[in-house]
Design a protein around this motif. Structure first.
Motif, PDB file in Angstrom:
ATOM      1  N   PHE A   1       0.849  -1.187   0.000  1.00  0.00           N
ATOM      2  CA  PHE A   1       0.000   0.000   0.000  1.00  0.00           C
ATOM      3  C   PHE A   1       0.882   1.233   0.000  1.00  0.00           C
ATOM      4  O   PHE A   1       2.072   1.176   0.313  1.00  0.00           O
ATOM      5  CB  PHE A   1      -0.950   0.020   1.211  1.00  0.00           C
ATOM      6  N   THR A   2       0.307   2.350  -0.377  1.00  0.00           N
ATOM      7  CA  THR A   2       1.015   3.623  -0.300  1.00  0.00           C
ATOM      8  C   THR A   2       0.278   4.544   0.655  1.00  0.00           C
ATOM      9  O   THR A   2      -0.912   4.380   0.917  1.00  0.00           O
ATOM     10  CB  THR A   2       1.133   4.310  -1.674  1.00  0.00           C
ATOM     11  N   TYR A   3       1.001   5.520   1.160  1.00  0.00           N
ATOM     12  CA  TYR A   3       0.427   6.475   2.106  1.00  0.00           C
ATOM     13  C   TYR A   3       1.037   7.847   1.842  1.00  0.00           C
ATOM     14  O   TYR A   3       2.104   7.979   1.246  1.00  0.00           O
ATOM     15  CB  TYR A   3       0.685   6.048   3.552  1.00  0.00           C
ATOM     16  N   VAL A   4       0.348   8.858   2.291  1.00  0.00           N
ATOM     17  CA  VAL A   4       0.824  10.235   2.202  1.00  0.00           C
ATOM     18  C   VAL A   4       0.460  10.926   3.495  1.00  0.00           C
ATOM     19  O   VAL A   4      -0.611  10.697   4.067  1.00  0.00           O
ATOM     20  CB  VAL A   4       0.180  10.991   1.017  1.00  0.00           C
ATOM     21  N   GLY A   5       1.344  11.786   3.964  1.00  0.00           N
ATOM     22  CA  GLY A   5       0.998  12.646   5.088  1.00  0.00           C
ATOM     23  C   GLY A   5       0.698  11.894   6.367  1.00  0.00           C
ATOM     24  O   GLY A   5       1.464  11.029   6.792  1.00  0.00           O
ATOM     25  N   ARG A   6      -0.452  12.195   6.958  1.00  0.00           N
ATOM     26  CA  ARG A   6      -0.760  11.710   8.295  1.00  0.00           C
ATOM     27  C   ARG A   6      -1.564  10.419   8.330  1.00  0.00           C
ATOM     28  O   ARG A   6      -2.069  10.016   9.362  1.00  0.00           O
ATOM     29  CB  ARG A   6      -1.519  12.808   9.063  1.00  0.00           C
ATOM     30  N   ALA A   7      -1.698   9.726   7.192  1.00  0.00           N
ATOM     31  CA  ALA A   7      -2.482   8.495   7.164  1.00  0.00           C
ATOM     32  C   ALA A   7      -1.951   7.464   8.160  1.00  0.00           C
ATOM     33  O   ALA A   7      -2.723   6.793   8.860  1.00  0.00           O
ATOM     34  CB  ALA A   7      -2.497   7.913   5.754  1.00  0.00           C
ATOM     35  N   VAL A   8      -0.631   7.320   8.234  1.00  0.00           N
ATOM     36  CA  VAL A   8      -0.039   6.332   9.147  1.00  0.00           C
ATOM     37  C   VAL A   8      -0.349   6.689  10.596  1.00  0.00           C
ATOM     38  O   VAL A   8      -0.662   5.808  11.417  1.00  0.00           O
ATOM     39  CB  VAL A   8       1.483   6.240   8.909  1.00  0.00           C
ATOM     40  N   GLN A   9      -0.295   7.961  10.937  1.00  0.00           N
ATOM     41  CA  GLN A   9      -0.623   8.369  12.303  1.00  0.00           C
ATOM     42  C   GLN A   9      -2.047   8.015  12.661  1.00  0.00           C
ATOM     43  O   GLN A   9      -2.332   7.588  13.788  1.00  0.00           O
ATOM     44  CB  GLN A   9      -0.404   9.873  12.475  1.00  0.00           C
ATOM     45  N   TYR A  10      -2.965   8.174  11.717  1.00  0.00           N
ATOM     46  CA  TYR A  10      -4.365   7.858  12.009  1.00  0.00           C
ATOM     47  C   TYR A  10      -4.572   6.362  12.209  1.00  0.00           C
ATOM     48  O   TYR A  10      -5.368   5.943  13.058  1.00  0.00           O
ATOM     49  CB  TYR A  10      -5.260   8.374  10.881  1.00  0.00           C
ATOM     50  N   VAL A  11      -3.849   5.550  11.446  1.00  0.00           N
ATOM     51  CA  VAL A  11      -3.953   4.103  11.656  1.00  0.00           C
ATOM     52  C   VAL A  11      -3.393   3.731  13.032  1.00  0.00           C
ATOM     53  O   VAL A  11      -3.978   2.925  13.769  1.00  0.00           O
ATOM     54  CB  VAL A  11      -3.207   3.341  10.539  1.00  0.00           C
TER      55      VAL A  11
ATOM     56  N   ARG B   1      -0.594  -8.063  14.070  1.00  0.00           N
ATOM     57  CA  ARG B   1       0.500  -8.511  13.200  1.00  0.00           C
ATOM     58  C   ARG B   1       0.082  -9.640  12.254  1.00  0.00           C
ATOM     59  O   ARG B   1       0.859 -10.034  11.387  1.00  0.00           O
ATOM     60  CB  ARG B   1       1.698  -8.952  14.042  1.00  0.00           C
ATOM     61  N   GLU B   2      -1.124 -10.147  12.434  1.00  0.00           N
ATOM     62  CA  GLU B   2      -1.617 -11.218  11.563  1.00  0.00           C
ATOM     63  C   GLU B   2      -2.282 -10.593  10.341  1.00  0.00           C
ATOM     64  O   GLU B   2      -3.499 -10.441  10.265  1.00  0.00           O
ATOM     65  CB  GLU B   2      -2.591 -12.122  12.326  1.00  0.00           C
ATOM     66  N   ASN B   3      -1.477 -10.185   9.403  1.00  0.00           N
ATOM     67  CA  ASN B   3      -1.966  -9.561   8.186  1.00  0.00           C
ATOM     68  C   ASN B   3      -1.020  -9.908   7.037  1.00  0.00           C
ATOM     69  O   ASN B   3       0.137 -10.256   7.265  1.00  0.00           O
ATOM     70  CB  ASN B   3      -2.082  -8.042   8.370  1.00  0.00           C
ATOM     71  N   PRO B   4      -1.484  -9.815   5.787  1.00  0.00           N
ATOM     72  CA  PRO B   4      -0.652 -10.213   4.642  1.00  0.00           C
ATOM     73  C   PRO B   4       0.269  -9.122   4.111  1.00  0.00           C
ATOM     74  O   PRO B   4       1.028  -9.371   3.168  1.00  0.00           O
ATOM     75  CB  PRO B   4      -1.700 -10.581   3.585  1.00  0.00           C
ATOM     76  N   LEU B   5       0.232  -7.926   4.689  1.00  0.00           N
ATOM     77  CA  LEU B   5       1.045  -6.836   4.159  1.00  0.00           C
ATOM     78  C   LEU B   5       2.533  -7.167   4.198  1.00  0.00           C
ATOM     79  O   LEU B   5       3.041  -7.725   5.174  1.00  0.00           O
ATOM     80  CB  LEU B   5       0.802  -5.550   4.942  1.00  0.00           C
ATOM     81  N   ARG B   6       3.222  -6.780   3.141  1.00  0.00           N
ATOM     82  CA  ARG B   6       4.669  -6.955   3.083  1.00  0.00           C
ATOM     83  C   ARG B   6       5.405  -5.626   3.207  1.00  0.00           C
ATOM     84  O   ARG B   6       6.472  -5.537   3.804  1.00  0.00           O
ATOM     85  CB  ARG B   6       5.046  -7.643   1.772  1.00  0.00           C
TER      86      ARG B   6
ATOM     87  N   ALA C   1       8.620   3.279  12.886  1.00  0.00           N
ATOM     88  CA  ALA C   1       9.053   2.233  13.820  1.00  0.00           C
ATOM     89  C   ALA C   1       7.865   1.682  14.597  1.00  0.00           C
ATOM     90  O   ALA C   1       7.759   0.462  14.825  1.00  0.00           O
ATOM     91  CB  ALA C   1      10.103   2.798  14.778  1.00  0.00           C
ATOM     92  N   ARG C   2       6.957   2.562  15.008  1.00  0.00           N
ATOM     93  CA  ARG C   2       5.765   2.105  15.730  1.00  0.00           C
ATOM     94  C   ARG C   2       4.892   1.223  14.849  1.00  0.00           C
ATOM     95  O   ARG C   2       4.329   0.220  15.302  1.00  0.00           O
ATOM     96  CB  ARG C   2       4.962   3.313  16.212  1.00  0.00           C
ATOM     97  N   PHE C   3       4.777   1.596  13.573  1.00  0.00           N
ATOM     98  CA  PHE C   3       3.954   0.823  12.649  1.00  0.00           C
ATOM     99  C   PHE C   3       4.530  -0.572  12.459  1.00  0.00           C
ATOM    100  O   PHE C   3       3.800  -1.570  12.489  1.00  0.00           O
ATOM    101  CB  PHE C   3       3.860   1.561  11.311  1.00  0.00           C
ATOM    102  N   GLU C   4       5.850  -0.640  12.275  1.00  0.00           N
ATOM    103  CA  GLU C   4       6.476  -1.951  12.078  1.00  0.00           C
ATOM    104  C   GLU C   4       6.368  -2.809  13.330  1.00  0.00           C
ATOM    105  O   GLU C   4       6.114  -4.018  13.244  1.00  0.00           O
ATOM    106  CB  GLU C   4       7.938  -1.784  11.677  1.00  0.00           C
ATOM    107  N   GLU C   5       6.526  -2.204  14.497  1.00  0.00           N
ATOM    108  CA  GLU C   5       6.420  -2.959  15.745  1.00  0.00           C
ATOM    109  C   GLU C   5       5.006  -3.500  15.938  1.00  0.00           C
ATOM    110  O   GLU C   5       4.816  -4.640  16.371  1.00  0.00           O
ATOM    111  CB  GLU C   5       6.802  -2.058  16.930  1.00  0.00           C
ATOM    112  N   ARG C   6       4.017  -2.694  15.601  1.00  0.00           N
ATOM    113  CA  ARG C   6       2.620  -3.105  15.848  1.00  0.00           C
ATOM    114  C   ARG C   6       2.095  -4.067  14.786  1.00  0.00           C
ATOM    115  O   ARG C   6       1.450  -5.062  15.103  1.00  0.00           O
ATOM    116  CB  ARG C   6       1.729  -1.867  15.919  1.00  0.00           C
ATOM    117  N   PHE C   7       2.365  -3.776  13.515  1.00  0.00           N
ATOM    118  CA  PHE C   7       1.780  -4.560  12.432  1.00  0.00           C
ATOM    119  C   PHE C   7       2.759  -5.506  11.746  1.00  0.00           C
ATOM    120  O   PHE C   7       2.361  -6.293  10.883  1.00  0.00           O
ATOM    121  CB  PHE C   7       1.176  -3.624  11.374  1.00  0.00           C
ATOM    122  N   GLY C   8       4.035  -5.405  12.097  1.00  0.00           N
ATOM    123  CA  GLY C   8       5.021  -6.267  11.475  1.00  0.00           C
ATOM    124  C   GLY C   8       5.267  -5.929  10.020  1.00  0.00           C
ATOM    125  O   GLY C   8       5.670  -6.784   9.234  1.00  0.00           O
TER     126      GLY C   8
END
Length: 557
Positions: free
Chosen positions: A252-262, A272-277, A290-297
């Motif tokens: 997926f792609t993101y811009v701006g504050r989308a990651v913060q909202y997730v 962490r049980e998701n198919p995202l690579r 770093a928070r995103f990778e720790e939470r969602f892998g």
């Protein structure tokens, strides 16, 4: 290892045609799915319709005013086959500004949906044919073309215009940047190689498709690799993980504050049980990545690319945490002082990572070599400004370390000057992002009563957690890399960070309102290390200081 399936093609039209006869799932959406073959067939029908609708001697341009519905990629593919250009129309624009975008890009046809028809009420759009996709009239219009075979118009070349996508600026009307079929096809192929995208992958497109990010960095590489595309009508942080799982999305792609909202959504034990690579985008920041990778892998890859395509940097695995990466071999990217045109000093860092010489190390990133920038549609003045002196000026602030790594420091209009020292908003934001009491942070300048600027921050606390001014002040004191002039003088507490339609912080609106807004504002008076609520008496006193110094008018946008 599975082949990427990437098709070497000189045009987007060739990539579209290559999917004819491919009966794997190519497009997923809330209401169902289409195979690659069905997508190509749908594009062929729309391309045939376009051949009859577009004026013979006019510009082959169509406007698309849609949410992320299946019609959007169908019309992109149709335009590629027909040799037409798609102008992505921003549905957050209104009235005369919306009409200006449509007319400025010479759209003979406007494709929209019933939900957006109220936006067109009262607009003067002479000679613009409006197609409303979710109506019986549209289905009847398209029906005679249903059996059309996909063919590439004889006029199509790599230089054929493919996209006219608007880039916003701090002043003036948005500019329509040009992207050719050749450049879009090459960008898609490059990302396929960079991320190892495979035909079995599914790209989750949740960023708005009227913006270049979703088309260039998400749709195009999926098309080049023969991967699937999954659409979310509009970005939703609360539905992000459910969508990813339902669509089996891997990219997926993101811009701006989308990651913060997730990240602000409630954590689940099975996150962490998701198919995202991988996720690819800009402005997430090292802390949130770093928070995103720790939470969602899931690894987030922060890249940089000017909207117009004139300069690009992709993060390398060995880059320092806050760096984007080095310029690519053969590129001639430099960080320069816009006044002297000299290269800025190499960044110097303290042992704790704090930038020591921001005033002389931060400058504008320019491309002094060959640039893929293809110009703006009917805007020679803006084009000349972008290419002044033979260089491509990105409008973005950077600094560079001794090893050549580049660090993003914000937009040129995000520079602050506090007590004669130049500061960059992004540098301060990266520090404030560590504060656990903030789900999102934005930093911007407000005028100082005497001279220069003061630092103001908008802060959105996590749901259900009130802002604690004492805790925030203590956090600031504990940050070793927060310079003495970086601490915010004003903190605006917002329930949700105001953003543009592309999920970038609406900084112009924040700057315009300053500390005179309806949200609670906390003020740290000069010489104090603590914050107090800026109530009416304090505001009156503060405004009097501006008036006494003859700077009261600077507070008005």
């Amino acid at each position: 290892m599975e082949s990427t399936g990437s098709t070497a093609a000189a045009t987007v039209a060739e990539l579209v045609l290559a999917r004819w006869g491919d009966h794997r799932t190519g497009l997923r959406f809330a209401e169902g799915r289409l195979s690659h073959h069905q997508v190509t067939a749908g594009a062929a029908a729309r391309a045939a319709l376009l051949a009859d609708l577009l004026p013979r001697h006019g510009e082959p341009h169509i406007g698309v005013l849609l949410d992320n519905t299946p019609e959007y990629p169908l019309w992109l593919s149709a335009a590629a086959l027909a040799g037409a250009a798609v102008a992505g129309i921003n549905p957050t624009r209104r009235g005369a500004e919306l009409a200006r975008d449509i007319l400025h890009t010479d759209c003979a046809v406007l494709v929209t949906e019933r939900a957006h028809l109220p936006l067109l009420d009262g607009l003067q759009l002479p000679s613009v044919r409006i197609l409303v996709t979710d109506t019986d009239a549209y289905a009847e219009l398209l029906a005679p073309y249903a059996g059309a075979k996909p063919e590439i118009a004889r006029s199509v070349t790599p230089r054929s215009r493919m996209l006219l996508y608007f880039t916003s600026g701090s002043t003036g009307a948005p500019k329509a940047a040009i992207c050719s079929q050749g450049r879009l096809a090459a960008a898609g192929g490059s990302l396929v190689g960079h991320f190892g995208i495979r035909p079995a992958d599914t790209h989750y497109v949740c960023m708005p498709m009227f913006h270049g990010n979703a088309v260039i960095a998400d749709w195009a590489p999926a098309l080049a690799a023969g991967a699937g595309v999954a659409l979310r009508r509009r970005f939703s942080a609360s539905h992000f993980l459910d969508d990813v799982r339902e669509f089996r999305a891997t990219y997926f792609t993101y811009v701006g504050r989308a990651v913060q909202y997730v990240l602000a959504t409630e954590a689940r034990p099975d996150d962490r049980e998701n198919p995202l690579r991988v996720g690819f985008g800009t402005e997430a920041g090292a802390v949130d990545a770093a928070r995103f990778e720790e939470r969602f892998g899931v690894r987030l890859v922060e890249g940089y690319g000017s909207s117009e395509g004139g300069a690009a940097i992709q993060r390398s695995p060995d880059a320092p945490p806050n760096a984007i990466g080095r310029s690519a071999p053969g590129d001639d990217l430099a960080v320069v002082d816009p006044q002297t045109l000299d290269e800025c000093e190499t960044a110097l860092f303290a042992a704790d990572g704090r930038l020591l010489n921001g005033a002389t190390a931060i400058g504008e990133l320019v491309n002094r070599g060959r640039s893929p920038f293809e110009g703006y549609w009917r805007n020679e003045e803006a084009e000349a400004e972008r290419l002044r002196g033979g260089w491509y000026w990105t409008g973005d602030l950077f600094y560079r370390d001794a090893d050549g790594y580049l660090y993003f420091a914000g937009r040129t209009d995000d520079r602050l000057r506090v007590d004669s020292e130049n500061l960059a908003a992004a540098v301060i934001e990266n520090i404030l992002a560590r504060y656990e009491g903030a789900a999102a942070v934005a930093v911007y300048a407000v005028p100082d009563p005497v001279a220069g600027d003061q630092v103001m921050a908008a802060l959105a606390p996590p749901p259900g957690i009130p802002f604690d001014p004492l805790d925030f002040a203590e956090f600031l004191l504990s940050q070793p890399d927060l310079g003495t002039k970086m601490a915010p003088s004003f903190v605006r507490v917002v329930e949700r960070m105001p953003v543009t339609a592309t999920n970038k912080v609406a900084r112009a609106a924040l700057r315009g309102e300053g500390f005179r807004c309806e949200d609670p504002v906390w003020w740290r008076p000069p010489g104090s290390s603590s914050y107090r609520r800026l109530a009416r008496p304090g505001l009156t006193e503060l405004l009097a200081q501006y008036r006494a110094q003859g700077r009261r008018d600077l507070l008005d946008p």
